[in-house]
Design a protein around this motif. Structure first.
Motif, PDB file in Angstrom:
ATOM      1  N   UNK A 145       0.798  -1.215   0.000  1.00 64.97           N
ATOM      2  CA  UNK A 145       0.000   0.000   0.000  1.00 64.97           C
ATOM      3  C   UNK A 145       0.832   1.266   0.000  1.00 64.97           C
ATOM      4  N   UNK A 146       1.837   1.326   0.876  1.00 67.23           N
ATOM      5  CA  UNK A 146       2.701   2.513   0.926  1.00 67.23           C
ATOM      6  C   UNK A 146       3.521   2.680  -0.338  1.00 67.23           C
ATOM      7  N   UNK A 147       4.024   1.568  -0.867  1.00 70.26           N
ATOM      8  CA  UNK A 147       4.803   1.600  -2.104  1.00 70.26           C
ATOM      9  C   UNK A 147       3.955   2.118  -3.263  1.00 70.26           C
ATOM     10  N   UNK A 148       2.729   1.606  -3.357  1.00 71.75           N
ATOM     11  CA  UNK A 148       1.844   2.040  -4.434  1.00 71.75           C
ATOM     12  C   UNK A 148       1.521   3.522  -4.288  1.00 71.75           C
ATOM     13  N   UNK A 149       1.257   3.971  -3.062  1.00 74.80           N
ATOM     14  CA  UNK A 149       1.005   5.394  -2.835  1.00 74.80           C
ATOM     15  C   UNK A 149       2.176   6.257  -3.263  1.00 74.80           C
ATOM     16  N   UNK A 150       3.395   5.827  -2.922  1.00 77.78           N
ATOM     17  CA  UNK A 150       4.590   6.590  -3.306  1.00 77.78           C
ATOM     18  C   UNK A 150       4.774   6.601  -4.818  1.00 77.78           C
ATOM     19  N   UNK A 151       4.478   5.489  -5.479  1.00 80.12           N
ATOM     20  CA  UNK A 151       4.568   5.432  -6.941  1.00 80.12           C
ATOM     21  C   UNK A 151       3.564   6.383  -7.579  1.00 80.12           C
ATOM     22  N   UNK A 152       2.322   6.330  -7.119  1.00 78.60           N
ATOM     23  CA  UNK A 152       1.286   7.186  -7.700  1.00 78.60           C
ATOM     24  C   UNK A 152       1.615   8.661  -7.505  1.00 78.60           C
ATOM     25  N   UNK A 153       2.119   9.020  -6.330  1.00 77.97           N
ATOM     26  CA  UNK A 153       2.506  10.416  -6.096  1.00 77.97           C
ATOM     27  C   UNK A 153       3.677  10.808  -6.979  1.00 77.97           C
ATOM     28  N   UNK A 154       4.648   9.922  -7.131  1.00 73.28           N
ATOM     29  CA  UNK A 154       5.813  10.193  -7.983  1.00 73.28           C
ATOM     30  C   UNK A 154       5.376  10.421  -9.439  1.00 73.28           C
ATOM     31  N   UNK A 155       4.521   9.546  -9.948  1.00 73.66           N
ATOM     32  CA  UNK A 155       4.066   9.672 -11.334  1.00 73.66           C
ATOM     33  C   UNK A 155       3.260  10.949 -11.547  1.00 73.66           C
ATOM     34  N   UNK A 157       3.845  13.726  -9.909  1.00 75.72           N
ATOM     35  CA  UNK A 157       4.681  14.882  -9.597  1.00 75.72           C
ATOM     36  C   UNK A 157       4.400  15.502  -8.240  1.00 75.72           C
ATOM     37  N   UNK A 158       3.810  14.716  -7.325  1.00 72.85           N
ATOM     38  CA  UNK A 158       3.499  15.202  -5.977  1.00 72.85           C
ATOM     39  C   UNK A 158       4.496  14.657  -4.980  1.00 72.85           C
ATOM     40  N   UNK A 159       4.677  15.376  -3.859  1.00 79.56           N
ATOM     41  CA  UNK A 159       5.432  14.839  -2.738  1.00 79.56           C
ATOM     42  C   UNK A 159       4.616  13.721  -2.097  1.00 79.56           C
ATOM     43  N   UNK A 160       5.295  12.684  -1.660  1.00 87.38           N
ATOM     44  CA  UNK A 160       4.628  11.563  -1.014  1.00 87.38           C
ATOM     45  C   UNK A 160       4.241  11.934   0.406  1.00 87.38           C
ATOM     46  N   UNK A 161       2.975  11.745   0.739  1.00 90.06           N
ATOM     47  CA  UNK A 161       2.474  11.936   2.096  1.00 90.06           C
ATOM     48  C   UNK A 161       1.565  10.761   2.419  1.00 90.06           C
ATOM     49  N   UNK A 162       2.062   9.864   3.221  1.00 90.88           N
ATOM     50  CA  UNK A 162       1.349   8.621   3.521  1.00 90.88           C
ATOM     51  C   UNK A 162      -0.032   8.880   4.098  1.00 90.88           C
ATOM     52  N   UNK A 163      -0.139   9.825   5.006  1.00 94.75           N
ATOM     53  CA  UNK A 163      -1.410  10.048   5.696  1.00 94.75           C
ATOM     54  C   UNK A 163      -2.453  10.750   4.824  1.00 94.75           C
ATOM     55  N   UNK A 164      -2.071  11.239   3.650  1.00 92.35           N
ATOM     56  CA  UNK A 164      -3.010  11.946   2.773  1.00 92.35           C
ATOM     57  C   UNK A 164      -3.819  11.024   1.874  1.00 92.35           C
ATOM     58  N   UNK A 165      -3.485   9.752   1.812  1.00 95.10           N
ATOM     59  CA  UNK A 165      -4.132   8.855   0.855  1.00 95.10           C
ATOM     60  C   UNK A 165      -5.020   7.854   1.582  1.00 95.10           C
ATOM     61  N   UNK A 166      -6.217   7.588   1.036  1.00 93.91           N
ATOM     62  CA  UNK A 166      -7.066   6.550   1.646  1.00 93.91           C
ATOM     63  C   UNK A 166      -6.361   5.197   1.616  1.00 93.91           C
ATOM     64  N   UNK A 167      -6.614   4.377   2.614  1.00 93.34           N
ATOM     65  CA  UNK A 167      -5.991   3.051   2.665  1.00 93.34           C
ATOM     66  C   UNK A 167      -6.499   2.177   1.526  1.00 93.34           C
ATOM     67  N   UNK A 168      -5.587   1.501   0.895  1.00 91.47           N
ATOM     68  CA  UNK A 168      -5.911   0.608  -0.212  1.00 91.47           C
ATOM     69  C   UNK A 168      -6.284  -0.762   0.347  1.00 91.47           C
ATOM     70  N   UNK A 169      -7.436  -1.311  -0.032  1.00 91.42           N
ATOM     71  CA  UNK A 169      -7.809  -2.650   0.451  1.00 91.42           C
ATOM     72  C   UNK A 169      -6.821  -3.705  -0.047  1.00 91.42           C
ATOM     73  N   UNK A 184       1.601  10.907 -16.779  1.00 82.86           N
ATOM     74  CA  UNK A 184       0.793   9.761 -16.379  1.00 82.86           C
ATOM     75  C   UNK A 184      -0.577  10.237 -15.919  1.00 82.86           C
ATOM     76  N   UNK A 185      -1.603   9.425 -16.223  1.00 86.26           N
ATOM     77  CA  UNK A 185      -2.938   9.727 -15.710  1.00 86.26           C
ATOM     78  C   UNK A 185      -2.907   9.637 -14.192  1.00 86.26           C
ATOM     79  N   UNK A 186      -3.776  10.389 -13.539  1.00 88.61           N
ATOM     80  CA  UNK A 186      -3.791  10.389 -12.080  1.00 88.61           C
ATOM     81  C   UNK A 186      -4.630   9.220 -11.558  1.00 88.61           C
ATOM     82  N   UNK A 187      -4.340   8.833 -10.338  1.00 85.38           N
ATOM     83  CA  UNK A 187      -5.064   7.780  -9.649  1.00 85.38           C
ATOM     84  C   UNK A 187      -6.542   8.128  -9.556  1.00 85.38           C
TER      85      UNK A 187
END
Length: 199
Positions: A145-155, A157-169, A184-187
């Motif tokens: 979950x954290x890795x995917x969040x960091x990837x999506x933020x990177x793609x 162009x955002x800074x990664x903030x773990x607490x800003x993203x809903x938890x992925x099931x 890249x298209x956004x999440x």
């Protein structure tokens, strides 16, 4: 290129409620992995990736057993390194489990959010370089979950903030696409219709 990102299945945790690096999937996690594999096997993927942690490997291997895909492991895509968090106080560990603290495990010899995001950026570069070298159009990653969040933020162009993203099931997935201009298209959210009976 399409990048399909799948979170691993439910994972065994210690008595403190935290993942350990060597933990694999629970029985429910294996059911979730089979469920998402049965959905994904209907799509042709050119190459598949996972981290080097057992929970992601086990999820990826469930898919690989149903398909002809070989899974490539990239250690730089592991979840955040929590160091010796077993030495932390019970109250701190409870706050970690409940997502009430920033991801900073440097006091335990692990990573903070910035270090984690930089490592994931390196892992993403490895993945994309390898996929492009293989002329891959559709890429599948079984990650965390954290890795995917960091990837999506990177793609994006955002800074990664773990607490800003809903938890992925567990065993949900999302798809992002590389546009002709290289952006890249956004999440847009998680695909989890295959999971209701398993949560």
């Amino acid at each position: 290129m399409e990048l399909w990102l799948v979170r691993h299945g439910e994972t065994m945790v210690g008595e403190d409620g935290l993942y350990q690096p060597h933990h694999g999937l629970t029985d429910l996690g294996r059911e979730q992995a089979r469920s998402v594999a049965q959905v994904l096997v209907k799509t042709d993927f050119d190459v598949c990736y996972t981290s080097e942690l057992p929970r992601a490997i086990e999820t990826a291997e469930t898919f690989a057993a149903l398909s002809s895909n070989h899974v490539v492991r990239i250690g730089a895509l592991n979840e955040i390194d929590a160091g010796r968090i077993d030495l932390a106080s019970t109250s701190f560990k409870k706050r970690v489990v409940n997502h009430q603290v920033a991801l900073d495990f440097s006091q335990f010899g692990g990573e903070n959010e910035e270090q984690f995001a930089l490592r994931i950026a390196d892992g993403l570069d490895q993945l994309l370089d390898d996929a492009r070298a293989k002329n891959a159009r559709r890429v599948l990653g079984f990650l965390h979950g954290g890795t995917i969040g960091a990837i999506l933020d990177r793609l994006a162009g955002r800074d990664f903030k773990y607490q800003n993203r809903p938890r992925m099931p567990n065993c949900a997935y999302t798809v992002v696409r590389e546009e002709a201009d290289g952006r890249w298209s956004d999440w847009q959210g998680w695909n989890s219709e295959h999971l209701p009976a398993l949560t």
